[in-house]
Design a protein around this motif. Structure first.
Motif, PDB file in Angstrom:
ATOM      1  N   CYS A   8       0.839  -1.210   0.000  1.00  0.00           N
ATOM      2  CA  CYS A   8       0.000   0.000   0.000  1.00  0.00           C
ATOM      3  C   CYS A   8       0.869   1.253   0.000  1.00  0.00           C
ATOM      4  CB  CYS A   8      -0.903  -0.021   1.226  1.00  0.00           C
ATOM      5  SG  CYS A   8      -1.770   1.517   1.535  1.00  0.00           S
ATOM      6  N   CYS A  11       0.325   3.174   3.875  1.00  0.00           N
ATOM      7  CA  CYS A  11       0.879   2.684   5.150  1.00  0.00           C
ATOM      8  C   CYS A  11       2.094   1.797   4.969  1.00  0.00           C
ATOM      9  CB  CYS A  11      -0.202   1.944   5.935  1.00  0.00           C
ATOM     10  SG  CYS A  11      -0.735   0.424   5.121  1.00  0.00           S
ATOM     11  N   HIS A  90      -4.761   0.627   0.311  1.00  0.00           N
ATOM     12  CA  HIS A  90      -5.916   0.197   1.088  1.00  0.00           C
ATOM     13  C   HIS A  90      -6.970   1.299   0.903  1.00  0.00           C
ATOM     14  CE1 HIS A  90      -2.836  -2.021   3.603  1.00  0.00           C
ATOM     15  NE2 HIS A  90      -3.717  -2.956   3.323  1.00  0.00           N
ATOM     16  N   CYS A  93      -6.578   3.849   3.633  1.00  0.00           N
ATOM     17  CA  CYS A  93      -5.397   4.715   3.501  1.00  0.00           C
ATOM     18  C   CYS A  93      -5.618   5.748   2.398  1.00  0.00           C
ATOM     19  CB  CYS A  93      -4.160   3.872   3.206  1.00  0.00           C
ATOM     20  SG  CYS A  93      -3.745   2.746   4.541  1.00  0.00           S
ATOM     21  N   PHE A 123      -8.735  -2.780   7.783  1.00  0.00           N
ATOM     22  CA  PHE A 123      -8.635  -2.590   6.327  1.00  0.00           C
ATOM     23  C   PHE A 123      -9.751  -3.311   5.568  1.00  0.00           C
ATOM     24  CE2 PHE A 123      -3.922  -2.045   7.272  1.00  0.00           C
ATOM     25  CZ  PHE A 123      -3.966  -0.676   7.149  1.00  0.00           C
TER      26      PHE A 123
HETATM   27 ZN    ZN Z   1      -2.483   1.012   3.668  1.00  0.00          ZN
END
Ligand code: ZN
Length: 124
Positions: A8, A11, A90, A93, A123
Motif C-alpha cells: 500500500c 501505510c 488500502h 489509507c 482494512f
Molecule cells: Zn495502507
C-alpha cells in the motif's frame, strides 16, 4: 498462476488477499507512462484484482476485454518503467491521503509475501 500482491502506498504494509471471501479493501489503479488507464475498488483476491471485479469481467479480466484486461495490465507491469504498473492502496489509507498523495502515480512495490497473511479488520 501464483498469488501476488502489492504494498500500500499509504501505510507501506501489504494488501492482504482472500480469493474466497475477499481480503482487505483496496483501490487499484492501472497506470501507463504516468497516465491513469483505469481503476477499481473492492476486496483483494490474491490475484491482482478484487472479488467484485471477478464477477463482472472487469479489472484484470482474462477475456482480453478493454484497456484493463490481464494482458494489458501485464504489458504495463513488465515495461520496467516506474510510471507504469499498478498503484495500490488500502481503501482506508486512500481516503486519508492528501490529494497530492492520491495523484502520485508512481507504481506500487510488489509484496514479497504474495498478499498472504491474516486480513486485518481495520482494512476490511
Ligand atoms: Zn495502507
Amino acid at each position: 498462476m501464483g498469488c501476488f500482491g502489492y504494498v500500500c502506498k499509504g501505510c507501506n504494509t501489504s494488501i492482504r488477499g482472500n480469493c474466497f471471501k475477499g481480503g482487505e479493501s483496496a483501490v487499484l489503479i492501472h497506470v501507463r507512462e504516468g497516465k491513469e488507464i483505469g481503476r477499481c475498488e473492492g476486496h483483494y483476491n490474491e490475484y491482482g484484482t478484487t472479488i467484485e471485479e471477478n464477477k463482472i469481467v472487469g479489472f484484470r479480466n482474462d477475456n482480453g476485454i478493454g484497456a484493463n484486461s490481464h494482458e494489458e495490465l501485464c504489458k504495463s507491469e513488465f515495461s520496467c518503467d516506474s510510471n507504469s504498473g499498478i498503484v495500490a492502496w488500502h481503501s482506508a489509507c486512500y481516503k486519508k491521503a492528501t490529494t497530492e498523495e492520491q495523484n502520485n502515480l508512481a507504481s506500487s512495490e510488489q509484496d514479497i509475501d504474495q498478499s498472504w497473511g491474516e486480513v486485518r479488520k481495520k482494512f476490511k
